[in-house]
Design an enzyme around this catalytic site. Structure first.
Site, PDB file in Angstrom:
ATOM      1  N   ASP A 192      11.329  -5.776 -19.833  1.00  0.00           N
ATOM      2  CA  ASP A 192      10.324  -5.622 -18.972  1.00  0.00           C
ATOM      3  C   ASP A 192      10.619  -6.096 -17.605  1.00  0.00           C
ATOM      4  OD1 ASP A 192       7.765  -4.929 -17.684  1.00  0.00           O
ATOM      5  OD2 ASP A 192       6.568  -6.649 -18.627  1.00  0.00           O
ATOM      6  N   ASP A 193      10.121  -5.690 -16.498  1.00  0.00           N
ATOM      7  CA  ASP A 193      10.663  -5.604 -15.263  1.00  0.00           C
ATOM      8  C   ASP A 193      10.704  -6.953 -14.471  1.00  0.00           C
ATOM      9  OD1 ASP A 193       8.096  -5.775 -13.143  1.00  0.00           O
ATOM     10  OD2 ASP A 193       7.736  -4.417 -15.019  1.00  0.00           O
ATOM     11  N   CYS A 212       5.893 -13.963  -2.164  1.00  0.00           N
ATOM     12  CA  CYS A 212       6.361 -12.830  -0.969  1.00  0.00           C
ATOM     13  C   CYS A 212       5.036 -12.723   0.191  1.00  0.00           C
ATOM     14  CB  CYS A 212       6.415 -11.383  -1.475  1.00  0.00           C
ATOM     15  SG  CYS A 212       6.625  -9.933  -0.524  1.00  0.00           S
ATOM     16  N   CYS A 220       0.706  -1.362  -0.102  1.00  0.00           N
ATOM     17  CA  CYS A 220       0.039  -0.027   0.029  1.00  0.00           C
ATOM     18  C   CYS A 220       1.034   1.165  -0.079  1.00  0.00           C
ATOM     19  CB  CYS A 220      -0.841   0.012   1.282  1.00  0.00           C
ATOM     20  SG  CYS A 220      -1.742  -1.565   1.576  1.00  0.00           S
ATOM     21  N   CYS A 241      12.045 -13.661  -2.839  1.00  0.00           N
ATOM     22  CA  CYS A 241      11.406 -13.969  -3.997  1.00  0.00           C
ATOM     23  C   CYS A 241      12.212 -14.599  -5.024  1.00  0.00           C
ATOM     24  CB  CYS A 241      10.437 -13.026  -4.728  1.00  0.00           C
ATOM     25  SG  CYS A 241      11.174 -11.371  -5.022  1.00  0.00           S
ATOM     26  N   CYS A 271      16.031  -7.578   1.214  1.00  0.00           N
ATOM     27  CA  CYS A 271      15.413  -8.938   0.945  1.00  0.00           C
ATOM     28  C   CYS A 271      15.281  -9.517  -0.472  1.00  0.00           C
ATOM     29  CB  CYS A 271      14.023  -8.706   1.584  1.00  0.00           C
ATOM     30  SG  CYS A 271      12.968 -10.328   1.492  1.00  0.00           S
ATOM     31  N   GLY A 295      -1.397   1.295  -4.737  1.00  0.00           N
ATOM     32  CA  GLY A 295      -2.650   0.688  -4.431  1.00  0.00           C
ATOM     33  C   GLY A 295      -3.865   1.439  -4.856  1.00  0.00           C
ATOM     34  N   TYR A 354      10.212  -2.946  -9.414  1.00  0.00           N
ATOM     35  CA  TYR A 354       8.822  -2.711  -9.924  1.00  0.00           C
ATOM     36  C   TYR A 354       8.125  -1.699  -9.342  1.00  0.00           C
ATOM     37  CZ  TYR A 354       3.861  -3.386 -10.902  1.00  0.00           C
ATOM     38  OH  TYR A 354       2.620  -3.409 -11.405  1.00  0.00           O
ATOM     39  N   ASN A 397       1.541  -0.287   5.586  1.00  0.00           N
ATOM     40  CA  ASN A 397       2.055  -0.586   4.413  1.00  0.00           C
ATOM     41  C   ASN A 397       2.777  -1.964   4.868  1.00  0.00           C
ATOM     42  OD1 ASN A 397       4.439   0.240   1.911  1.00  0.00           O
ATOM     43  ND2 ASN A 397       3.097  -1.469   1.925  1.00  0.00           N
ATOM     44  N   GLY A 398       2.451  -3.028   4.275  1.00  0.00           N
ATOM     45  CA  GLY A 398       3.481  -4.109   4.672  1.00  0.00           C
ATOM     46  C   GLY A 398       2.445  -5.377   4.889  1.00  0.00           C
ATOM     47  N   CYS A 431      12.943  -4.273   0.438  1.00  0.00           N
ATOM     48  CA  CYS A 431      12.482  -5.133  -0.697  1.00  0.00           C
ATOM     49  C   CYS A 431      13.170  -4.615  -2.033  1.00  0.00           C
ATOM     50  CB  CYS A 431      11.130  -5.113  -0.613  1.00  0.00           C
ATOM     51  SG  CYS A 431      10.116  -5.739  -2.068  1.00  0.00           S
TER      52      CYS A 431
HETATM   53  P1  AMP Z   1       3.034 -11.507 -16.193  1.00  0.00           P
HETATM   54  O1  AMP Z   1       3.985 -11.358 -17.284  1.00  0.00           O
HETATM   55  O2  AMP Z   1       1.746 -11.905 -16.378  1.00  0.00           O
HETATM   56  O3  AMP Z   1       3.922 -12.532 -15.208  1.00  0.00           O
HETATM   57  O4  AMP Z   1       3.217  -9.990 -15.395  1.00  0.00           O
HETATM   58  C1  AMP Z   1       4.297  -9.524 -14.842  1.00  0.00           C
HETATM   59  C2  AMP Z   1       3.941  -8.007 -15.040  1.00  0.00           C
HETATM   60  O5  AMP Z   1       3.124  -7.567 -13.741  1.00  0.00           O
HETATM   61  C3  AMP Z   1       5.415  -7.351 -14.793  1.00  0.00           C
HETATM   62  O6  AMP Z   1       5.955  -6.854 -15.780  1.00  0.00           O
HETATM   63  C4  AMP Z   1       4.913  -5.886 -13.920  1.00  0.00           C
HETATM   64  O7  AMP Z   1       4.459  -4.794 -14.769  1.00  0.00           O
HETATM   65  C5  AMP Z   1       3.374  -6.512 -13.135  1.00  0.00           C
HETATM   66  N1  AMP Z   1       3.709  -6.969 -11.812  1.00  0.00           N
HETATM   67  C6  AMP Z   1       5.008  -7.588 -11.206  1.00  0.00           C
HETATM   68  N2  AMP Z   1       4.607  -7.693  -9.915  1.00  0.00           N
HETATM   69  C7  AMP Z   1       3.419  -7.187  -9.795  1.00  0.00           C
HETATM   70  C8  AMP Z   1       2.572  -7.011  -8.413  1.00  0.00           C
HETATM   71  N3  AMP Z   1       2.890  -7.513  -7.186  1.00  0.00           N
HETATM   72  N4  AMP Z   1       1.616  -6.241  -8.524  1.00  0.00           N
HETATM   73  C9  AMP Z   1       1.133  -5.843  -9.582  1.00  0.00           C
HETATM   74  N5  AMP Z   1       1.888  -5.795 -10.766  1.00  0.00           N
HETATM   75  C10 AMP Z   1       2.902  -6.771 -10.894  1.00  0.00           C
END
Ligand code: AMP
Length: 473
Positions: A357-358, A394, A12, A448, A445, A39, A254, A113-114, A248
């Site tokens: 992507d992340d 997580c 959050c 994950c 941490c 959030g 992300y 938050n947590g 974290c």
């Molecule tokens: P997917 O490819 O379906 O596994 O979605 C991953 C994408 O969801 C990532 O590239 C992020 O943009 C987003 N994402 C990752 N972790 C979270 C999270 N905890 N809550 C919301 N979005 C997330």
């Protein structure tokens, strides 16, 4: 038994201001606006005027929950606010924050938050005091336990309560006369401290300070209890000797906004470096590098710089759509991706692209992205991810799904590549991630990715049983 959707995950945004003479509710509104990415499920503000506390919290985005009328009604010189993120089953207004608890010392409002990992123990502790929680949030347990703890004032009570509370908590609390910020002994979720003229502010991220023109002073330290009242700020500390710092790392990857500074490190630059290191670790011959907007943008810039490939955009994001994870089920999540962005066929046709992507969580979004790029005519799609494979859930505040839903917990990288339909797939190594963030490895941490949780956490099953029991009760 609770479904996955009923699990409580709390990632959050929190904000608090002590500002005599300021329109604290309005400043909190703008602060929450800047923390909306943390959030989108509910939003709330509580204000205190020296005698009592008023709370207004509703389901929805900050802009949907607040209007002139309800902001004007929130009067006082102290305010706290919250934007809440959780999965569908627990989406009910009773769980919206800030929450208010009563005590012989008067009311207390709290925004958290947590995520706590010993809810069962805390619920038992509360029932030993003859009380039961009204909502299904771990946040209420902290509030009610503090309200019923021994101690002549709130700080004594919080100090008494904190050692029994295990998990992640960045808390912003408020009595009618004081603002109190508390960060768990591990410092898992961020919390920063700033100043705007004579007003003092705490916020999950520094982007909220920037938004209202406040200056970032420092992080709230792990184990710190920061009290702000008419005597100004006063800092106290819990015993942190059996904990280690465990911020974290996913905040940098992300969760946090790129314009936030956490531990003197601008998130944007950390992400740019993640892309740069990824280009070194997983180079590929291609026509251009593109991000998955928006989190992937700085990393794609970094990848392009190091690889020498041009940076272009192959997707255009609808600016008015939230994060895809807020969709409650898989089917809606899949259609959510199409709402989120469109591919540009005239840019992509016949091209070999590197798409940055992340993270990959369930793999759903990534499969759709690769499909969209191919439909738009891309000849080759090389996926690059700025985090290591996510193989563990997580329990500490990021809603990353149950372990059996994490694609990397079930498949190796080659199988994931095939599953998402990419020509190649490269994940940033853990060493590369640490190098990119630029802070010592032991500050974080990374559970994950590694399974090394900074504290004992319950297994998935325990969590489901516990949540089932709590919902049934
Ligand atoms: P997917 O490819 O379906 O596994 O979605 C991953 C994408 O969801 C990532 O590239 C992020 O943009 C987003 N994402 C990752 N972790 C979270 C999270 N905890 N809550 C919301 N979005 C997330």
């Amino acid at each position: 038994m609770a479904k996955d959707g009923d699990q409580m995950h709390e990632a959050c945004g929190v904000f608090g201001i002590y500002g005599p003479g300021e329109d604290v509710a309005r400043l909190t509104y703008f602060g929450l606006y800047a923390l909306q990415h943390r959030g989108q499920e509910s939003a709330g503000i509580a204000t205190a005027d020296g005698r009592d506390i008023s709370v207004y919290a509703e389901m929805g985005l900050v802009s949907q929950v607040f209007d002139e009328a309800n902001l004007t009604n929130l009067r006082g010189h102290i305010a706290i606010g919250h934007t809440r993120y959780s999965t569908t089953g627990s989406s009910c207004v009773e769980n919206a924050q800030p929450i208010r608890v009563e005590s012989d010392l008067g009311p207390l409002a709290l925004a958290h938050n947590g995520n706590l990992v010993n809810m069962r123990y805390l619920a038992d502790l509360l029932s030993q005091r003859g009380e039961t929680a009204v909502t299904t949030t771990d946040s209420e347990l902290i509030g009610r336990l503090s309200a019923t703890a021994p101690g002549r004032d709130w700080v004594e009570r919080i100090r008494h309560t904190a050692p029994s509370v295990k998990g992640a908590y960045s808390l912003v609390m408020m009595t009618p006369r004081a603002l109190i910020a508390v960060r768990d002994p591990y410092g898992i979720r961020p919390l920063c401290f700033g100043r705007l003229g004579d007003a003092w502010i705490v916020a999950s991220e520094s982007c909220a300070l920037d938004t209202i023109g406040a200056e970032l002073l420092r992080e709230v330290k792990r184990g710190e209890i920061l009290v702000i009242d008419e005597n100004g700020p006063r800092s106290m500390h819990m015993d942190v000797s059996d904990a280690r710092q465990a911020l974290c790392s996913f905040e940098y990857i992300y969760f946090a906004r790129p314009d936030s500074v956490i531990d003197d490190t601008l998130v944007y630059l950390a992400r740019e470096r993640m892309g740069a290191v990824l280009a070194r670790e997983y180079p590929v011959d291609a026509d251009f590098v593109m991000p998955v907007p928006e989190t992937g943008i700085p990393a794609a810039v970094g990848y392009a710089r190091v690889s020498g490939l041009p940076y272009r955009e192959g997707f255009i994001k609808n600016r008015y759509i939230g994060r895809t994870f807020i969709q409650p089920d898989q089917r809606l999540r899949e259609s959510g991706v199409k709402l989120k962005f469109n591919a540009l066929p005239d840019v992509l046709r016949g091209k070999r692209v590197v798409v940055v992507d992340d993270s990959i969580v369930r793999g759903t979004t990534k499969s759709s992205i690769v499909t969209m790029l191919r439909r738009a005519g891309a000849k080759e799609v090389h996926v690059r991810i700025t985090s290591p494979p996510m193989v563990n859930s997580c329990y500490l505040g990021i809603d990353t799904a149950r372990r059996d839903e994490l694609i990397a917990a079930r498949m190796d990288v080659e199988s994931i590549r095939q599953h998402i339909g990419a020509d190649s797939l490269g994940y940033l190594s853990l060493d590369g991630l640490i190098e990119a963030i630029g802070l010592p490895r032991e500050n974080f941490c990374h559970a994950c990715f590694t399974g090394e949780y900074p504290m004992p956490v319950q297994l998935d099953l325990d969590k489901l049983v516990l949540e089932g029991a709590r919902h049934a009760g």
